[in-house]
Design a protein around this motif. Structure first.
Motif, short mmCIF file in Angstrom:
data_model
loop_
_atom_site.label_atom_id
_atom_site.label_comp_id
_atom_site.label_asym_id
_atom_site.label_seq_id
_atom_site.Cartn_x
_atom_site.Cartn_y
_atom_site.Cartn_z
N TYR A 98 119.54 27.57 43.16
CA TYR A 98 120.23 28.82 43.54
C TYR A 98 119.29 29.77 44.27
O TYR A 98 119.66 30.43 45.24
CB TYR A 98 120.81 29.50 42.31
N SER A 99 118.06 29.85 43.79
CA SER A 99 117.09 30.75 44.41
C SER A 99 116.81 30.35 45.86
O SER A 99 116.73 31.19 46.75
CB SER A 99 115.79 30.72 43.59
N ILE A 100 116.71 29.03 46.09
CA ILE A 100 116.35 28.55 47.44
C ILE A 100 117.55 28.61 48.38
O ILE A 100 117.42 28.99 49.55
CB ILE A 100 115.76 27.12 47.37
N VAL A 101 118.72 28.24 47.87
CA VAL A 101 119.88 28.12 48.77
C VAL A 101 120.47 29.49 49.13
O VAL A 101 121.05 29.67 50.20
CB VAL A 101 120.95 27.19 48.16
N GLN A 102 120.28 30.47 48.26
CA GLN A 102 120.93 31.77 48.46
C GLN A 102 120.04 32.75 49.24
O GLN A 102 119.80 33.87 48.79
CB GLN A 102 121.33 32.38 47.10
N MET A 103 119.59 32.29 50.40
CA MET A 103 118.77 33.18 51.24
C MET A 103 119.64 34.27 51.87
O MET A 103 120.80 34.02 52.20
CB MET A 103 118.09 32.36 52.33
N PRO A 104 119.09 35.45 52.06
CA PRO A 104 119.88 36.49 52.73
C PRO A 104 120.10 36.11 54.19
O PRO A 104 119.23 35.46 54.80
CB PRO A 104 118.98 37.73 52.62
N PRO A 105 121.26 36.50 54.77
CA PRO A 105 121.53 36.18 56.18
C PRO A 105 120.40 36.68 57.07
O PRO A 105 119.90 37.80 56.89
CB PRO A 105 122.84 36.93 56.47
N GLY A 106 119.99 35.81 58.00
CA GLY A 106 118.92 36.20 58.94
C GLY A 106 117.64 35.40 58.73
O GLY A 106 116.83 35.29 59.64
N VAL A 107 117.47 34.86 57.53
CA VAL A 107 116.27 34.06 57.26
C VAL A 107 116.70 32.77 56.53
O VAL A 107 116.67 32.70 55.30
CB VAL A 107 115.24 34.84 56.40
N PRO A 108 117.11 31.76 57.30
CA PRO A 108 117.66 30.57 56.65
C PRO A 108 116.60 29.63 56.08
O PRO A 108 115.49 29.56 56.59
CB PRO A 108 118.40 29.86 57.80
N VAL A 109 117.00 28.94 55.02
CA VAL A 109 116.22 27.81 54.48
C VAL A 109 117.21 26.65 54.32
O VAL A 109 118.24 26.81 53.66
CB VAL A 109 115.58 28.17 53.12
N ALA A 110 116.91 25.52 54.93
CA ALA A 110 117.77 24.33 54.80
C ALA A 110 117.46 23.69 53.46
O ALA A 110 116.36 23.18 53.25
CB ALA A 110 117.49 23.36 55.94
N THR A 111 118.41 23.75 52.56
CA THR A 111 118.13 23.35 51.17
C THR A 111 118.66 21.95 50.87
O THR A 111 119.82 21.65 51.17
CB THR A 111 118.79 24.37 50.21
N VAL A 112 117.82 21.12 50.28
CA VAL A 112 118.28 19.79 49.84
C VAL A 112 118.49 19.82 48.33
O VAL A 112 118.21 20.82 47.67
CB VAL A 112 117.27 18.68 50.24
#
Ligand code: RP5
Length: 165
Positions: A98-112
């Motif tokens: 949840y911490s990794i996937v829920q990035m704020p809009p504007g700074v994406p992280v592609a989560t596996v």
């Protein structure tokens, strides 16, 4: 260096090592560092900048618990960041996911997926393959072997079921 892997703790390494192995098999130059968003914040920022200057095209950041590492890396670079949640602690990686996937809009992280180091490496290879025909060819072979393997397992199962009749 083409891919930089950052792990939040050396305790993450056994779960992340398959990503390093796969990238090595594909002939992709990869560096791995233990750097924490919380315990070594300054060194983490410094490495991301150094890695980018050294030519890193993709980052893989793996962490467990309150996994802020991938987001902290993404905040420092415009290179794609792949976040790998590690199953650590009482919540077994759900907190990290949840911490990794829920990035704020504007700074994406592609989560596996949790502990899915192989997919993190494959995603990194697919990004590099956009501009590297050798990596693309290695991915074609990888998919072919994977397909053949599943079809072989299917034939084996059919054989066993036939034997049970
Ligand atoms: C996270 O805390 C690390 O990524 C690791 O998954 C977890 C536990 O770290 P250690 O206490 O084992 O160093 O930051």
């Amino acid at each position: 260096m083409e891919v930089a892997i950052i792990i939040g703790s050396d305790s993450d390494w056994p779960l992340v090592a398959p990503a390093w192995e796969l990238l090595k098999d594909f002939g992709i130059e990869t560096e791995v560092r233990v750097l924490s968003a919380h315990r070594t914040p300054a060194a983490c920022v410094e490495f991301v900048q150094e890695a980018e200057a050294a030519g890193a095209k993709v980052f893989i950041a793996a962490a467990g618990l309150a996994a802020h590492l991938p987001g902290a890396v993404a905040a420092q670079t415009r290179r794609p960041v792949i976040g790998l949640p590690v199953a650590a602690g009482p919540l077994q990686g759900q907190d990290a996911l949840y911490s990794i996937v829920q990035m704020p809009p504007g700074v994406p992280v592609a989560t596996v997926g949790i502990d899915n180091a192989r997919n993190a490496a494959l995603l990194a290879a697919e990004i590099l393959a956009l501009s590297d025909p050798d990596i693309d060819a290695a991915l074609v072979q990888y998919r072919r072997r994977q397909t053949e393997n599943v079809l072989m397992k299917d034939r084996q199962l059919q054989g066993r079921l036939e034997g049970d009749k």
